[in-house]
Design an enzyme around this catalytic site. Sequence first.
Site, PDB file in Angstrom:
ATOM      1  N   ARG A  51       0.816  -1.216   0.000  1.00  0.00           N
ATOM      2  CA  ARG A  51       0.000   0.000   0.000  1.00  0.00           C
ATOM      3  C   ARG A  51       0.850   1.266   0.000  1.00  0.00           C
ATOM      4  NH1 ARG A  51      -4.964  -0.246   3.659  1.00  0.00           N
ATOM      5  NH2 ARG A  51      -3.647   0.843   5.148  1.00  0.00           N
ATOM      6  N   LYS A 147       1.959 -18.816   6.513  1.00  0.00           N
ATOM      7  CA  LYS A 147       1.210 -19.156   7.716  1.00  0.00           C
ATOM      8  C   LYS A 147       0.921 -17.885   8.518  1.00  0.00           C
ATOM      9  CE  LYS A 147       3.277 -20.701  11.687  1.00  0.00           C
ATOM     10  NZ  LYS A 147       4.135 -19.914  12.580  1.00  0.00           N
ATOM     11  N   LYS A 181      14.033 -26.479   5.283  1.00  0.00           N
ATOM     12  CA  LYS A 181      15.321 -26.585   5.992  1.00  0.00           C
ATOM     13  C   LYS A 181      16.079 -27.802   5.470  1.00  0.00           C
ATOM     14  CE  LYS A 181      13.898 -24.288  10.225  1.00  0.00           C
ATOM     15  NZ  LYS A 181      14.764 -23.175  10.503  1.00  0.00           N
ATOM     16  N   GLU A 215      13.602 -22.495  21.442  1.00  0.00           N
ATOM     17  CA  GLU A 215      14.107 -21.195  20.991  1.00  0.00           C
ATOM     18  C   GLU A 215      14.548 -20.376  22.199  1.00  0.00           C
ATOM     19  OE1 GLU A 215      11.845 -19.460  17.458  1.00  0.00           O
ATOM     20  OE2 GLU A 215      10.278 -20.339  18.669  1.00  0.00           O
ATOM     21  N   ASP A 234       1.164 -21.913  16.893  1.00  0.00           N
ATOM     22  CA  ASP A 234       2.286 -21.270  16.213  1.00  0.00           C
ATOM     23  C   ASP A 234       3.328 -22.294  15.737  1.00  0.00           C
ATOM     24  OD1 ASP A 234       3.802 -18.933  15.396  1.00  0.00           O
ATOM     25  OD2 ASP A 234       5.164 -19.383  17.047  1.00  0.00           O
ATOM     26  N   HIS A 239       4.963 -26.737  12.200  1.00  0.00           N
ATOM     27  CA  HIS A 239       6.359 -27.186  12.089  1.00  0.00           C
ATOM     28  C   HIS A 239       6.605 -28.549  12.745  1.00  0.00           C
ATOM     29  CE1 HIS A 239       6.729 -23.213  10.662  1.00  0.00           C
ATOM     30  NE2 HIS A 239       7.018 -22.603  11.790  1.00  0.00           N
ATOM     31  N   LYS A 328       9.503 -20.917  23.825  1.00  0.00           N
ATOM     32  CA  LYS A 328      10.269 -19.671  23.684  1.00  0.00           C
ATOM     33  C   LYS A 328      11.045 -19.436  24.968  1.00  0.00           C
ATOM     34  CE  LYS A 328       7.979 -18.036  19.968  1.00  0.00           C
ATOM     35  NZ  LYS A 328       8.660 -18.062  18.677  1.00  0.00           N
TER      36      LYS A 328
HETATM   37  C1  BG6 Z   1       7.701 -19.273  12.933  1.00  0.00           C
HETATM   38  C2  BG6 Z   1       7.007 -18.985  14.231  1.00  0.00           C
HETATM   39  O1  BG6 Z   1       6.850 -19.958  12.065  1.00  0.00           O
HETATM   40  O2  BG6 Z   1       8.855 -20.076  13.197  1.00  0.00           O
HETATM   41  C3  BG6 Z   1       7.943 -18.276  15.191  1.00  0.00           C
HETATM   42  O3  BG6 Z   1       5.869 -18.159  13.976  1.00  0.00           O
HETATM   43  C4  BG6 Z   1       9.208 -19.071  15.359  1.00  0.00           C
HETATM   44  O4  BG6 Z   1       7.321 -18.057  16.434  1.00  0.00           O
HETATM   45  C5  BG6 Z   1       9.815 -19.452  14.023  1.00  0.00           C
HETATM   46  O5  BG6 Z   1      10.127 -18.282  16.100  1.00  0.00           O
HETATM   47  C6  BG6 Z   1      10.978 -20.420  14.197  1.00  0.00           C
HETATM   48  O6  BG6 Z   1      11.635 -20.583  12.976  1.00  0.00           O
HETATM   49  P1  BG6 Z   1      13.195 -20.929  12.922  1.00  0.00           P
HETATM   50  O7  BG6 Z   1      13.458 -21.129  11.468  1.00  0.00           O
HETATM   51  O8  BG6 Z   1      13.917 -19.772  13.520  1.00  0.00           O
HETATM   52  O9  BG6 Z   1      13.372 -22.181  13.735  1.00  0.00           O
END
Ligand code: BG6
Length: 481
Positions: A51, A147, A181, A215, A234, A239, A328
């Site tokens: 935009r 996503k 990956k 993470e 999430d 994943h 996290k």
């Molecule tokens: C994303 C999530 O899809 O994947 C995030 O929304 C997450 O919350 C991320 O941090 C992790 O991805 P990667 O590649 O850093 O492991």
Amino acid sequence: MVSRVIPVEAFDLVIFGGTGDLARRKILPGLYRRFYDGQMPEDARIIGAARSEMDEAGFRQFVKEALKEFVSKRYDEEKVATFLEHLTYVSVDAMGTDGWKDLAKVMRKDVVRAFYFSVGPSLFGEIAERLHKYKIADDDSRIVVEKPFGNNLETARALNRTLAEHFHETQIYRIDHYLGKETVQNLMAVRFANMLFEPLWNAQYVDHIQITVAETVGVGGRGGYYDKSGAMRDMVQNHLMQLLCLTAMEPPSKFEPDAVRDEKLKVIRALQPVEPGDIVRGQYKSQKESYIDDVENPRSITESYIALKVEIANWRWNGTPFYLRTGKRMKERVSEIVVRFKEPPHSIFEEDTGQTANELTIRLQPNEGMDLTVTIKEPGPGGMRLIDVPLDMTFAEALGEEAADVPDAYERLIMDVIRGNQTLFMRGDEVEAAWAWTDPLIEAWESREERPHAYEPGSIGPEEALILMHRDGRRWRELRS
Ligand code: BG6
């Protein structure tokens, strides 16, 4: 050892949300790296669409800044200048009429047309509709959808229906970047290109499997989105589910999109409902730092950590649990799959000699690689003592640093879109099946208004998750990168 780079066909790639965060951090740097390596052809074009009122020069400058920040080793002034020549910008109002005719005008015929929806899901339908209305997309065009793909089964179905009004399933590329990956794909190579593992890859020989995505980062900056999602929506629904599928699925007859996706779908459909006692939810919290402050919602009961014990009801896995955990603000950034084999049925050695079960670990990040613990005799005199030693293969060491400098997931996936290869993208029915399994679990804890367990930021997660394993006489592999 460097892999061959085969240039893809000429393309026009439109990035809706071209000035957004994902474009800046991942998509544009990824495209630059493909350009740098010679995979992006001379006549490829990238069209930023958003935009913001911006001209071509402004967009190029924006991209240059992004590359400076996010492309480390390969940043090269000359190459960047040539890359920027492939870029243009059109200001488009996704919900209105402005800009669409301009976009139609810049699109070329006889090249692959791809449209990356790097925008909120509420705009997917609006954009899809306008791409058709203004005749910007045709039957060969591809759309790439980010996503979150829905927030539950109902919204995912609605999204699938909306996209299906304008595009065939073969044109829709639903991204789960974990599938891009390197080591995730390696999982398929390890399983299906070796004779060694597959005969043992079943409930008879495997005690259990652990899938960890830990993470160190918190949710700062994305609080609004994250607090409505939590770790289950999430990370697990997409994943971890994909990792589980690739680990558990039957060998597909070919490495082809539908053959692979059919097998993944069968795994998702065979997942058993998870009992509340087999789920541990956590939220990081300390005096100095807490989830509720990060999301600015003092009453939040959303989980920033989840561990679950999952069973797959089929012949191969009956009786072998899969333990999943993700969180996290944990101690280390580690993503790995651990296959813990059973102990030999009878030990010829005396008790207490130190014999344990073999463990195969596939490390997705960091230090991509694999290791297999093997029990051997401890060297030296003095009777039979056994120790476990790792057969360690860190790819950077085994293949050389250059080969280990693997493309980021996004780079590979975008090139797959241009090549028209959907193997590493989720099919609509797969996403729906994943939500169909996830929804009742979420509804159950939401209806009980269950509070997550607190865990220290920088720790291994809540105590209760350890108990989840101890109870079964098992334990999580130590979190170490
Ligand atoms: C994303 C999530 O899809 O994947 C995030 O929304 C997450 O919350 C991320 O941090 C992790 O991805 P990667 O590649 O850093 O492991």
